[in-house]
Scaffold this active site. Sequence first.
Site, short mmCIF file in Angstrom:
data_model
loop_
_atom_site.label_atom_id
_atom_site.label_comp_id
_atom_site.label_asym_id
_atom_site.label_seq_id
_atom_site.Cartn_x
_atom_site.Cartn_y
_atom_site.Cartn_z
N LYS A 99 2.66 10.34 -1.39
CA LYS A 99 1.53 10.75 0.07
C LYS A 99 2.37 11.76 1.45
O LYS A 99 1.91 11.90 2.43
CB LYS A 99 0.68 9.20 1.05
CG LYS A 99 -0.11 8.94 -0.04
CD LYS A 99 -0.77 7.76 1.03
CE LYS A 99 -2.21 7.82 0.19
NZ LYS A 99 -3.24 7.64 1.01
N LEU A 100 3.21 12.51 0.68
CA LEU A 100 3.80 13.28 1.68
C LEU A 100 3.08 14.51 2.23
O LEU A 100 2.77 14.92 3.32
CB LEU A 100 5.13 14.33 1.22
CG LEU A 100 5.92 15.12 1.64
CD1 LEU A 100 6.38 14.37 2.58
CD2 LEU A 100 6.59 15.56 1.02
N THR A 159 2.96 -12.29 3.44
CA THR A 159 1.78 -13.24 1.96
C THR A 159 3.28 -13.96 1.53
O THR A 159 4.47 -14.49 2.51
CB THR A 159 1.93 -12.49 0.78
OG1 THR A 159 0.86 -12.76 -0.17
CG2 THR A 159 3.34 -11.96 0.04
N ASP A 197 0.78 -1.72 -0.01
CA ASP A 197 0.20 0.02 -0.12
C ASP A 197 0.73 1.21 -0.05
O ASP A 197 0.56 2.41 0.13
CB ASP A 197 -1.06 0.31 1.51
CG ASP A 197 -1.61 -1.27 1.40
OD1 ASP A 197 -1.91 -1.74 0.32
OD2 ASP A 197 -1.58 -1.28 2.41
N PRO A 216 -9.30 -1.43 7.78
CA PRO A 216 -8.89 -0.22 8.31
C PRO A 216 -7.30 -0.65 8.14
O PRO A 216 -6.97 -1.64 8.43
CB PRO A 216 -9.39 0.15 9.73
CG PRO A 216 -10.56 -0.73 10.01
CD PRO A 216 -10.76 -1.53 9.10
N LYS A 234 1.88 2.07 -5.38
CA LYS A 234 2.55 1.63 -6.58
C LYS A 234 1.95 1.55 -7.77
O LYS A 234 2.84 2.50 -9.11
CB LYS A 234 3.52 0.24 -6.40
CG LYS A 234 4.14 -0.33 -5.46
CD LYS A 234 4.31 -1.55 -4.86
CE LYS A 234 3.56 -2.15 -5.01
NZ LYS A 234 2.99 -2.52 -3.31
N GLN A 286 2.43 -6.18 -3.47
CA GLN A 286 2.50 -5.73 -1.60
C GLN A 286 3.93 -5.10 -1.44
O GLN A 286 4.43 -4.19 -2.24
CB GLN A 286 2.95 -7.07 -1.11
CG GLN A 286 0.89 -7.88 -1.43
CD GLN A 286 0.89 -8.69 -2.76
OE1 GLN A 286 1.32 -9.32 -2.85
NE2 GLN A 286 0.07 -8.32 -2.71
N GLY A 327 -0.52 13.76 -4.09
CA GLY A 327 -1.87 13.91 -4.59
C GLY A 327 -2.44 12.72 -5.35
O GLY A 327 -1.17 12.60 -5.75
N GLY A 359 -4.27 -3.93 -4.70
CA GLY A 359 -5.12 -3.06 -4.84
C GLY A 359 -5.28 -2.05 -5.39
O GLY A 359 -4.24 -1.51 -4.31
N HIS A 360 -5.09 -1.71 -6.54
CA HIS A 360 -4.56 -0.83 -7.14
C HIS A 360 -6.17 0.27 -7.23
O HIS A 360 -6.26 0.57 -8.45
CB HIS A 360 -3.86 -1.33 -7.97
CG HIS A 360 -2.92 -0.97 -8.19
ND1 HIS A 360 -1.60 -2.21 -8.76
CD2 HIS A 360 -1.75 -1.59 -6.86
CE1 HIS A 360 -0.42 -2.87 -8.08
NE2 HIS A 360 -0.39 -2.33 -7.15
#
Length: 455
Positions: free
Chosen positions: A335-336, A243, A13, A308, A16, A228, A444, A40-41
Amino acid sequence: MPFTVVVGCQWGDEGKGKIVDLMAEGVDWVARFQGGANAGHTVFVGDRQAVLHLVPTGILRPDVHCAIGNGVVLDPIALLEELRLLEGLGIRWRDRLRISPFAHIVTPLHKSLEALRQQDRSIGTTRRGIGPAYEDKASRRGLRVEDLLDERVLRERLQARWESFRKELKTGEHGAAQLAAPDWSRFDELAGLFDEARRVIGPLVCDVTDLLLSEDEAGKAILCEGAQGSLLDIDHGTYPFVTSSNTTVGGACTGLGIPPRRIEKVVGIVKAYTTRVGLGPFPTEFDSETADGFREKAGEYGATTGRPRRCGWLDAVLVRRSVRINGVDELVVTKLDVLSGLDRLCIATEYRHGAPREQQPPGAPQGEHASGPAAGSTEESTWAGSWPSTAVLEQAIPEYAEVPGWMADLSGARALSDLPSQARVYLETLSREIGAPVGLVSIGPGREQVLATRS
Ligand code: IMP
């Protein structure tokens, strides 16, 4: 043109999908090499949002071709759903997607087995049948895409797996989970589920290894998309909370059949903080109150399961290890923007006990056991490697470097120089502590919200 591999450096997560989508501009192929529908992307097509689980993210670029390699465990029924979704978004795939006949297939039996054995509770697995499918592969009784193509062979092999599932179901050793698990009492119903998949997937199957090697020889650019993260690698991750595949760079060689020397560049994706879903050690995890507030703000819920995610500070000790294992050439920090609004930020740089700093030159003696027993010695083992076991990691107390935070919203920045100086200091500290240069920074979800660190 050689291969580029993109890997996650944490527990998955890391974002990528978005970075592969960006890097896919100008490449010829994007290939998945491990994992399955546990990934999941979340992707955006215009203002529409979709989640891809199996199809490589390159499918969003009309000129890019995509491949699913032998190292993937493919759920044909999930794949059909995804192809329908792509069709609904107006995305062409028939002439652009190729699948290895040697990828193993995930059947509903694998998912039921996972639920029956309650691995979703003891490890926190995604219930996508991943562990049981890789287990069948390793024990040489798995079904492969090539088997799916021949109805007679599929029925024969599936029947053997079905009988063994029914036997396990009847043992009584699984307690209450037994009652909840689907019993698949009618074999024909199970086998019939694959009829449509055979028709749709059949024309997409080809020798993906030969294809990619030939494309490489012809000078095409190929991006290998990891799923992953490195800390979930079956060999190098926080076992058993991992995994079932090799998520690190070696997985690209085995999962596609490409020689290591053809890999020119390894890009490591690292989120500006840490998250993990499922159980297992997490030294920098926030307390639950802090985590709740942070998770809401960051939108940290699983793309596949909606669970979550656990949240915490960036752990440079762990990422440093991932960078070394993968030979990461360049980091992409994602995600900075989520860190805006915090007055101070922490990065774990070492652990107070449990894990000595992993910086000694190769072969240097390590810690108090440096002169441990010689090979063949009958003395009791005093193994204490430079990397902690999962049990030691559970106890590790991080030492943090603290840097001042910033209040400004970063999402409108279009160049590194637009960022507040504190954000740039954070990136410099991260890069220094992890020991790798940062090439790109994402602030973003948009394609335009990725900043290059060099002009
Ligand atoms: P499995 O891959 O479903 O067997 O789950 C094993 C572990 O890997 C669990 O802790 C899952 O939460 C984790 N995991 C699997 N896929 C992902 C992913 O795409 N992102 C984050 N964690 C994952």
